[in-house]
Design a protein around this motif. Structure first.
Motif, PDB file in Angstrom:
ATOM      1  N   GLN A  61       4.036  -3.246  11.563  1.00  0.00           N
ATOM      2  CA  GLN A  61       4.508  -4.074  10.448  1.00  0.00           C
ATOM      3  C   GLN A  61       3.367  -4.883   9.861  1.00  0.00           C
ATOM      4  N   ASP A  62       2.510  -5.415  10.717  1.00  0.00           N
ATOM      5  CA  ASP A  62       1.365  -6.190  10.233  1.00  0.00           C
ATOM      6  C   ASP A  62       0.407  -5.307   9.435  1.00  0.00           C
ATOM      7  N   LEU A  63       0.183  -4.095   9.904  1.00  0.00           N
ATOM      8  CA  LEU A  63      -0.690  -3.175   9.164  1.00  0.00           C
ATOM      9  C   LEU A  63      -0.079  -2.823   7.808  1.00  0.00           C
ATOM     10  N   VAL A  64       1.233  -2.624   7.771  1.00  0.00           N
ATOM     11  CA  VAL A  64       1.897  -2.348   6.492  1.00  0.00           C
ATOM     12  C   VAL A  64       1.738  -3.534   5.555  1.00  0.00           C
ATOM     13  N   ARG A  65       1.841  -4.755   6.090  1.00  0.00           N
ATOM     14  CA  ARG A  65       1.635  -5.954   5.264  1.00  0.00           C
ATOM     15  C   ARG A  65       0.230  -5.968   4.680  1.00  0.00           C
ATOM     16  N   GLN A  66      -0.759  -5.684   5.511  1.00  0.00           N
ATOM     17  CA  GLN A  66      -2.141  -5.667   5.043  1.00  0.00           C
ATOM     18  C   GLN A  66      -2.361  -4.576   3.997  1.00  0.00           C
ATOM     19  N   LEU A  67      -1.805  -3.410   4.257  1.00  0.00           N
ATOM     20  CA  LEU A  67      -1.963  -2.299   3.316  1.00  0.00           C
ATOM     21  C   LEU A  67      -1.244  -2.584   1.995  1.00  0.00           C
ATOM     22  N   GLU A  68      -0.082  -3.189   2.071  1.00  0.00           N
ATOM     23  CA  GLU A  68       0.663  -3.538   0.850  1.00  0.00           C
ATOM     24  C   GLU A  68      -0.138  -4.528   0.012  1.00  0.00           C
ATOM     25  N   ALA A  69      -0.749  -5.502   0.671  1.00  0.00           N
ATOM     26  CA  ALA A  69      -1.547  -6.502  -0.032  1.00  0.00           C
ATOM     27  C   ALA A  69      -2.761  -5.879  -0.710  1.00  0.00           C
ATOM     28  N   ARG A  70      -3.251  -4.781  -0.174  1.00  0.00           N
ATOM     29  CA  ARG A  70      -4.417  -4.100  -0.755  1.00  0.00           C
ATOM     30  C   ARG A  70      -4.032  -3.019  -1.744  1.00  0.00           C
ATOM     31  N   GLY A  71      -2.735  -2.872  -2.008  1.00  0.00           N
ATOM     32  CA  GLY A  71      -2.291  -1.922  -3.024  1.00  0.00           C
ATOM     33  C   GLY A  71      -2.060  -0.514  -2.524  1.00  0.00           C
ATOM     34  N   ALA A  72      -1.922  -0.336  -1.226  1.00  0.00           N
ATOM     35  CA  ALA A  72      -1.779   1.007  -0.667  1.00  0.00           C
ATOM     36  C   ALA A  72      -0.555   1.742  -1.195  1.00  0.00           C
ATOM     37  N   PHE A  73       0.467   1.003  -1.554  1.00  0.00           N
ATOM     38  CA  PHE A  73       1.706   1.658  -1.958  1.00  0.00           C
ATOM     39  C   PHE A  73       1.824   1.823  -3.463  1.00  0.00           C
ATOM     40  N   THR A  74       0.750   1.488  -4.166  1.00  0.00           N
ATOM     41  CA  THR A  74       0.685   1.788  -5.598  1.00  0.00           C
ATOM     42  C   THR A  74      -0.004   3.123  -5.831  1.00  0.00           C
ATOM     43  N   VAL A  75      -0.617   3.646  -4.777  1.00  0.00           N
ATOM     44  CA  VAL A  75      -1.309   4.931  -4.837  1.00  0.00           C
ATOM     45  C   VAL A  75      -0.273   6.044  -4.679  1.00  0.00           C
ATOM     46  N   ARG A  76      -0.449   7.113  -5.425  1.00  0.00           N
ATOM     47  CA  ARG A  76       0.464   8.243  -5.317  1.00  0.00           C
ATOM     48  C   ARG A  76       0.519   8.736  -3.876  1.00  0.00           C
ATOM     49  N   HIS A  77       1.695   8.901  -3.341  1.00  0.00           N
ATOM     50  CA  HIS A  77       1.956   9.348  -1.964  1.00  0.00           C
ATOM     51  C   HIS A  77       1.473   8.338  -0.923  1.00  0.00           C
ATOM     52  N   GLY A  78       1.330   7.078  -1.317  1.00  0.00           N
ATOM     53  CA  GLY A  78       0.873   6.050  -0.386  1.00  0.00           C
ATOM     54  C   GLY A  78       1.826   5.854   0.777  1.00  0.00           C
ATOM     55  N   VAL A  79       3.124   5.806   0.492  1.00  0.00           N
ATOM     56  CA  VAL A  79       4.105   5.612   1.567  1.00  0.00           C
ATOM     57  C   VAL A  79       4.042   6.782   2.539  1.00  0.00           C
ATOM     58  N   GLU A  80       3.970   7.990   2.015  1.00  0.00           N
ATOM     59  CA  GLU A  80       3.912   9.175   2.872  1.00  0.00           C
ATOM     60  C   GLU A  80       2.649   9.188   3.729  1.00  0.00           C
ATOM     61  N   THR A  81       1.523   8.823   3.136  1.00  0.00           N
ATOM     62  CA  THR A  81       0.258   8.791   3.866  1.00  0.00           C
ATOM     63  C   THR A  81       0.310   7.785   5.008  1.00  0.00           C
ATOM     64  N   VAL A  82       0.814   6.590   4.710  1.00  0.00           N
ATOM     65  CA  VAL A  82       0.900   5.539   5.735  1.00  0.00           C
ATOM     66  C   VAL A  82       1.913   5.927   6.808  1.00  0.00           C
ATOM     67  N   ALA A  83       3.052   6.469   6.401  1.00  0.00           N
ATOM     68  CA  ALA A  83       4.077   6.880   7.370  1.00  0.00           C
ATOM     69  C   ALA A  83       3.510   7.915   8.344  1.00  0.00           C
ATOM     70  N   ALA A  84       2.793   8.900   7.824  1.00  0.00           N
ATOM     71  CA  ALA A  84       2.210   9.931   8.689  1.00  0.00           C
ATOM     72  C   ALA A  84       1.202   9.313   9.661  1.00  0.00           C
ATOM     73  N   ALA A  85       0.379   8.393   9.175  1.00  0.00           N
ATOM     74  CA  ALA A  85      -0.634   7.764  10.032  1.00  0.00           C
ATOM     75  C   ALA A  85       0.010   6.922  11.132  1.00  0.00           C
ATOM     76  N   LEU A  86       1.122   6.251  10.799  1.00  0.00           N
ATOM     77  CA  LEU A  86       1.795   5.389  11.769  1.00  0.00           C
ATOM     78  C   LEU A  86       2.752   6.162  12.680  1.00  0.00           C
ATOM     79  N   GLY A  87       3.009   7.420  12.338  1.00  0.00           N
ATOM     80  CA  GLY A  87       3.933   8.206  13.146  1.00  0.00           C
ATOM     81  C   GLY A  87       5.373   7.781  12.976  1.00  0.00           C
ATOM     82  N   VAL A  88       5.716   7.341  11.762  1.00  0.00           N
ATOM     83  CA  VAL A  88       7.078   6.905  11.457  1.00  0.00           C
ATOM     84  C   VAL A  88       7.549   7.618  10.190  1.00  0.00           C
TER      85      VAL A  88
END
Length: 108
Positions: A61-88
């Motif tokens: 959850q903390d990593l998702v917070r950090q990534l969200e603050a850096r704009g990770a989920f504004t990137v195309r397929h950002g949620v999918e990329t992060v989900a795969a990396a986190l194994g969720v």
């Protein structure tokens, strides 16, 4: 780099606050991500934390917070990329984002 300078009092948790002789003098807000930057950030997180899928829920959850603050989920397929990396699942990432937003609302 394209960062933005702010007064230290205006810094968000994801901003970098610089100190001079023990006194906070300026905060730096880093720019948003480009499409290829998210992969590099995830790789950097793996170097620091080891396999991200093995982390506990709170750390994820903390990593998702950090990534969200850096704009990770504004990137195309950002949620999918992060989900795969986190194994969720994507659904879990969206739940983590909801949790982040709820915590942010409580802090205000």
């Amino acid at each position: 780099m394209g960062g933005e300078l702010l007064a230290p009092a205006a810094a968000a948790p994801e901003d970098v606050v610089l100190r001079w002789e023990g006194e906070e003098v300026v905060a730096v807000r880093l720019p948003g991500l480009g499409d290829d930057s998210l992969d590099r950030i995830v790789e950097g997180l793996e170097r620091v934390h080891g396999p991200l899928a093995a982390l506990d829920r709170r750390t994820k959850q903390d990593l998702v917070r950090q990534l969200e603050a850096r704009g990770a989920f504004t990137v195309r397929h950002g949620v999918e990329t992060v989900a795969a990396a986190l194994g969720v699942s994507r659904f879990t990432v969206y739940n983590y984002l909801r949790h982040v937003n709820e915590q942010r609302a409580k802090e205000r």
